[in-house]
Design a protein around this motif. Structure first.
Motif, short mmCIF file in Angstrom:
data_model
loop_
_atom_site.label_atom_id
_atom_site.label_comp_id
_atom_site.label_asym_id
_atom_site.label_seq_id
_atom_site.Cartn_x
_atom_site.Cartn_y
_atom_site.Cartn_z
N GLY A 18 0.78 -1.23 0.00
CA GLY A 18 0.00 0.00 0.00
C GLY A 18 0.80 1.28 0.00
N LEU A 19 1.94 1.33 -0.70
CA LEU A 19 2.78 2.52 -0.66
C LEU A 19 2.66 3.38 -1.91
N GLY A 20 1.74 3.10 -2.79
CA GLY A 20 1.54 3.95 -3.95
C GLY A 20 2.23 3.44 -5.20
N ASP A 21 2.04 4.17 -6.30
CA ASP A 21 2.67 3.81 -7.56
C ASP A 21 4.18 3.95 -7.45
N THR A 22 4.91 3.08 -8.13
CA THR A 22 6.36 3.07 -7.99
C THR A 22 7.01 4.21 -8.75
N ILE A 23 6.63 4.40 -10.02
CA ILE A 23 7.18 5.48 -10.84
C ILE A 23 6.00 6.30 -11.37
N ILE A 24 6.05 7.60 -11.17
CA ILE A 24 4.99 8.50 -11.63
C ILE A 24 5.60 9.49 -12.62
N VAL A 25 4.99 9.61 -13.79
CA VAL A 25 5.47 10.50 -14.83
C VAL A 25 4.34 11.46 -15.19
N THR A 26 4.57 12.75 -14.99
CA THR A 26 3.56 13.77 -15.28
C THR A 26 4.07 14.65 -16.41
N GLY A 27 3.40 14.59 -17.56
CA GLY A 27 3.87 15.34 -18.72
C GLY A 27 5.21 14.81 -19.20
N GLY A 28 5.66 15.32 -20.33
CA GLY A 28 6.98 14.96 -20.82
C GLY A 28 7.07 13.53 -21.32
N THR A 29 8.30 13.01 -21.38
CA THR A 29 8.56 11.69 -21.92
C THR A 29 9.43 10.87 -20.98
N MET A 30 9.29 9.56 -21.05
CA MET A 30 10.18 8.64 -20.36
C MET A 30 10.51 7.48 -21.28
N GLN A 31 11.81 7.10 -21.29
CA GLN A 31 12.27 5.93 -22.02
C GLN A 31 12.93 4.98 -21.02
N MET A 32 12.50 3.72 -21.04
CA MET A 32 13.02 2.71 -20.12
C MET A 32 13.64 1.57 -20.93
N THR A 33 14.87 1.21 -20.59
CA THR A 33 15.56 0.09 -21.24
C THR A 33 16.14 -0.83 -20.18
N ASP A 34 15.83 -2.11 -20.27
CA ASP A 34 16.37 -3.11 -19.34
C ASP A 34 16.11 -2.72 -17.88
N CYS A 35 14.87 -2.33 -17.58
CA CYS A 35 14.51 -1.88 -16.24
C CYS A 35 13.53 -2.84 -15.58
N PHE A 36 13.53 -2.81 -14.26
CA PHE A 36 12.59 -3.59 -13.44
C PHE A 36 11.83 -2.62 -12.55
N ALA A 37 10.53 -2.79 -12.48
CA ALA A 37 9.71 -2.00 -11.56
C ALA A 37 8.53 -2.84 -11.13
N ASP A 38 8.25 -2.85 -9.81
CA ASP A 38 7.15 -3.68 -9.33
C ASP A 38 6.42 -2.99 -8.20
N VAL A 39 5.25 -3.54 -7.91
CA VAL A 39 4.46 -3.18 -6.73
C VAL A 39 3.92 -4.49 -6.19
N GLN A 40 4.18 -4.77 -4.95
CA GLN A 40 3.63 -5.97 -4.33
C GLN A 40 2.67 -5.56 -3.22
N GLY A 41 1.52 -6.18 -3.14
CA GLY A 41 0.60 -5.86 -2.06
C GLY A 41 -0.84 -5.82 -2.49
N ILE A 42 -1.69 -5.31 -1.61
CA ILE A 42 -3.12 -5.36 -1.84
C ILE A 42 -3.68 -4.05 -2.39
N ALA A 43 -2.91 -2.95 -2.35
CA ALA A 43 -3.42 -1.68 -2.86
C ALA A 43 -3.36 -1.67 -4.38
N PRO A 44 -4.31 -0.97 -5.04
CA PRO A 44 -4.37 -0.97 -6.51
C PRO A 44 -3.35 -0.01 -7.12
N ASN A 45 -2.08 -0.37 -7.05
CA ASN A 45 -1.01 0.50 -7.51
C ASN A 45 -0.33 -0.06 -8.75
N HIS A 46 0.38 0.83 -9.46
CA HIS A 46 1.00 0.49 -10.72
C HIS A 46 2.52 0.55 -10.59
#
Length: 376
Positions: free
Chosen positions: A184-212
């Protein structure tokens, strides 16, 4: 292949303009400063800080170009005050911070890196989050920063890291973000406006909250390489990528949960990607991408974001130092490769950017995400 003399002249000019200072908390021979705060506040713009092993406080870089190069054993600790602020960079300024490790105490951030109001480039390379406690966390936040690159951010088991990027262009390469098994700690990465490029990255959320793993607020996201994204998979399963905006995903990307929310305009398309490295005195890069397409490798000092008509993505290359170093057709098991020798004679810690360009008659040109390589 040897790099042409023009590239060497440009690198020499970069090194010649830099004054070097030694930061050593233990005040050993040749020390100029014993704290990071005093060093970054005092040295002129364009300086190089060589940081010797030890535990250090946080610091602020305000309106200055700087290369902060840590030797093995440099550690940011909560008891020392561990926040790093990078602010007010002009368009012709650049900050590189390389080879830092962070640890933590329960409930205290292992590392806080914050950037604000930066027209220039922020480059973070080779960071280790070594905190051994599940309750440790690190925060990376950037607001109104035109260009941010984070390469090789790695977490020890139990270490948590989140990030937010507001109105800018961001590249994440070989990075690990997530909250482990804390709920329940929220979304892991938040991007507001602009651009993001991800290569060979890992990102997760574990738990019961509806997070991304990644949440977009009217932003554009591009994900490629061996990236692995997982949204909440507990009591309220959630999409790995949520929000509003556009998403392009290479077929090589994997998802540990539902993939992409229907609120996003998403496409799956093969895209070029570059992996750079340094070994045996050689700076080298490998370009993989859509099979049977023409490919070219370029290398340069980091430059401003620049676009070309008809191409979605942008170059991050300094035009005056850009070299084409490799050409070929990308085939299974046969990527386009190139290299140049490097012996450190121009000084340590000089960052370069590799990018790839692919072409076919149907899809036209595509540009890979930038790959940052810091020359030792």
């Amino acid at each position: 292949m040897p790099y042409p003399s023009l590239f060497g002249v440009v690198l020499l000019a970069v090194a010649a303009n830099a004054q070097t200072f030694v930061v050593d908390v233990n005040n050993g021979p040749g020390t100029d400063f014993t704290t990071m705060h005093s060093a970054t506040a005092t040295v002129p713009s364009g300086s190089v800080l060589l940081v010797r092993a030890g535990a250090y406080d946080g610091f602020t870089i305000d309106g200055k170009s700087m290369r902060v190069l840590a030797q093995p054993g440099v550690l940011l600790q909560p008891s020392q005050g561990n926040r790093i602020d990078i602010v007010n960079l002009a368009a012709n300024q650049q900050v590189l911070i390389s080879n830092f490790s962070c640890t933590s105490s329960p409930g205290v951030p292992a590392c806080e890196v914050r950037g604000a109001n930066c027209q220039g480039r922020i480059l973070l390379d080779d960071w280790q989050l070594v905190a051994p406690l599940q309750s440790s966390f690190s925060v990376f936040e950037f607001s109104d920063c035109d260009q941010v690159v984070i390469r090789s951010l790695q977490r020890a088991p139990g270490a948590r890291a989140s990030a937010s990027f507001d109105q800018g262009n961001t590249v994440l390469e070989q990075c690990s973000f997530g909250f482990g098994f804390v709920w329940g700690l929220g979304d892991t990465i938040i991007v507001t406006g602009g651009t993001m490029q991800m290569t060979d990255c890992f990102a997760d959320v574990q738990g019961i909250a509806p997070n991304h793993a990644v949440f977009l607020n009217n932003a554009a996201l591009r994900v490629g390489g061996a990236s692995d994204l997982t949204g909440a998979i507990g009591g309220a399963p959630q999409f790995a990528i949520g929000g509003t905006g556009t998403v392009r995903v290479d077929p090589s990307v994997t998802f540990g949960s539902m993939a992409i929310a229907p609120s996003l305009a998403a496409t799956t398309v093969a895209m070029p990607q570059v992996v750079s490295s340094f070994a045996g005195g050689q700076a080298q890069a490998v370009l993989d991408g859509p099979l049977q397409q023409l490919g070219a490798l370029l290398v340069a000092l980091p430059g401003p974001v620049s676009t070309l008509p008809g191409i979605v993505d942008a170059f991050w290359l300094d035009a005056s130092s850009t070299l084409f170093l490799g050409f070929g057709v990308m085939a299974p098991g046969s990527p386009v490769t190139s290299s140049f020798p490097w012996n450190g004679s121009f000084g340590p810690g000089i960052p370069v950017i590799w990018q790839g360009l692919s072409f076919d008659v149907v899809g036209g040109f595509q540009i890979s995400p930038p790959s940052l390589l810091v020359l030792p």
